[in-house]
Design a protein around this motif. Structure first.
Motif, PDB file in Angstrom:
ATOM      1  N   THR A  38      -9.833   2.176  -5.005  1.00  0.00           N
ATOM      2  CA  THR A  38      -9.561   3.578  -4.718  1.00  0.00           C
ATOM      3  C   THR A  38      -9.906   4.429  -5.930  1.00  0.00           C
ATOM      4  N   LYS A  39     -10.333   5.641  -5.664  1.00  0.00           N
ATOM      5  CA  LYS A  39     -10.652   6.566  -6.752  1.00  0.00           C
ATOM      6  C   LYS A  39      -9.432   7.373  -7.164  1.00  0.00           C
ATOM      7  N   GLN A  40      -8.332   7.160  -6.461  1.00  0.00           N
ATOM      8  CA  GLN A  40      -7.094   7.895  -6.731  1.00  0.00           C
ATOM      9  C   GLN A  40      -5.973   6.890  -7.009  1.00  0.00           C
ATOM     10  N   HIS A  43      -2.319   8.308  -6.597  1.00  0.00           N
ATOM     11  CA  HIS A  43      -1.998   9.017  -5.355  1.00  0.00           C
ATOM     12  C   HIS A  43      -0.791   8.307  -4.723  1.00  0.00           C
ATOM     13  N   PRO A  44       0.149   9.052  -4.133  1.00  0.00           N
ATOM     14  CA  PRO A  44       1.335   8.402  -3.552  1.00  0.00           C
ATOM     15  C   PRO A  44       1.002   7.336  -2.506  1.00  0.00           C
ATOM     16  N   ASP A  45      -0.048   7.578  -1.708  1.00  0.00           N
ATOM     17  CA  ASP A  45      -0.417   6.564  -0.713  1.00  0.00           C
ATOM     18  C   ASP A  45      -0.958   5.303  -1.378  1.00  0.00           C
ATOM     19  N   SER A  46      -1.703   5.474  -2.466  1.00  0.00           N
ATOM     20  CA  SER A  46      -2.224   4.315  -3.195  1.00  0.00           C
ATOM     21  C   SER A  46      -1.086   3.515  -3.818  1.00  0.00           C
ATOM     22  N   TRP A 119      -4.402   2.844   2.515  1.00  0.00           N
ATOM     23  CA  TRP A 119      -5.012   3.459   1.346  1.00  0.00           C
ATOM     24  C   TRP A 119      -5.480   4.865   1.701  1.00  0.00           C
ATOM     25  N   PRO A 120      -5.443   5.804   0.752  1.00  0.00           N
ATOM     26  CA  PRO A 120      -5.876   7.174   1.044  1.00  0.00           C
ATOM     27  C   PRO A 120      -7.387   7.203   1.344  1.00  0.00           C
ATOM     28  N   VAL A 123     -10.537  12.484  -0.407  1.00  0.00           N
ATOM     29  CA  VAL A 123     -10.474  12.774  -1.838  1.00  0.00           C
ATOM     30  C   VAL A 123      -9.869  14.160  -2.022  1.00  0.00           C
ATOM     31  N   LEU A 124      -8.785  14.217  -2.772  1.00  0.00           N
ATOM     32  CA  LEU A 124      -8.135  15.506  -3.004  1.00  0.00           C
ATOM     33  C   LEU A 124      -8.820  16.218  -4.150  1.00  0.00           C
TER      34      LEU A 124
END
Length: 125
Positions: A38-40, A43-46, A119-120, A123-124
């Motif tokens: 993941t690139k995040q 992130h809360p989902d990650s 996983w998210p 991309v935010l």
């Protein structure tokens, strides 16, 4: 009772312990397929997905550890009681099957927990 029949009875506990090892391999394969890059990373989902997979592995590991202890202790008493009185073998084997069910319960809980790992995707900014 022949010697071969007695040795087959003593192998039952080993078979139950190997089933517990297979449970661990199955869950390891499931967890491996759920991992994604993941690139995040924060992130809360990650984080939830990572902790979900981690907790799933820990639960299955501890359940299989306790199941192995239970099957080992019951298996040794089964071998000793069979040497004393062969009519007790089936009764203690049923108890050993219930002890090995602990590992199966751990696998079920681990699979349910690992299915919660999402996983998210977006991309935010």
């Amino acid at each position: 009772m022949s010697t071969t029949d007695r040795s087959c009875k003593k192998v039952c506990s080993v078979i139950f312990c190997e089933a517990v090892a297979i449970y661990g391999v199955i869950v390891a394969i499931i967890l491996q397929t759920k991992l994604e890059a993941t690139k995040q990373p924060f992130h809360p989902d990650s984080m939830r997905a990572g902790y979900s997979l981690f907790a799933s592995g820990i639960i299955v590991g501890f359940a299989n550890l306790l199941c192995g202890l239970c099957v080992g202790i019951i298996g040794s008493s089964c071998a000793l009681s069979d040497a004393q009185n062969s009519t007790l073998f089936v009764k203690i084997l049923v108890i050993e099957i219930f002890g090995s069910a602990l590992g199966l319960f751990g696998v079920i809980v681990g699979i349910i927990m690992s299915s919660q790992a999402t996983w998210p995707t977006a991309v935010l900014a």
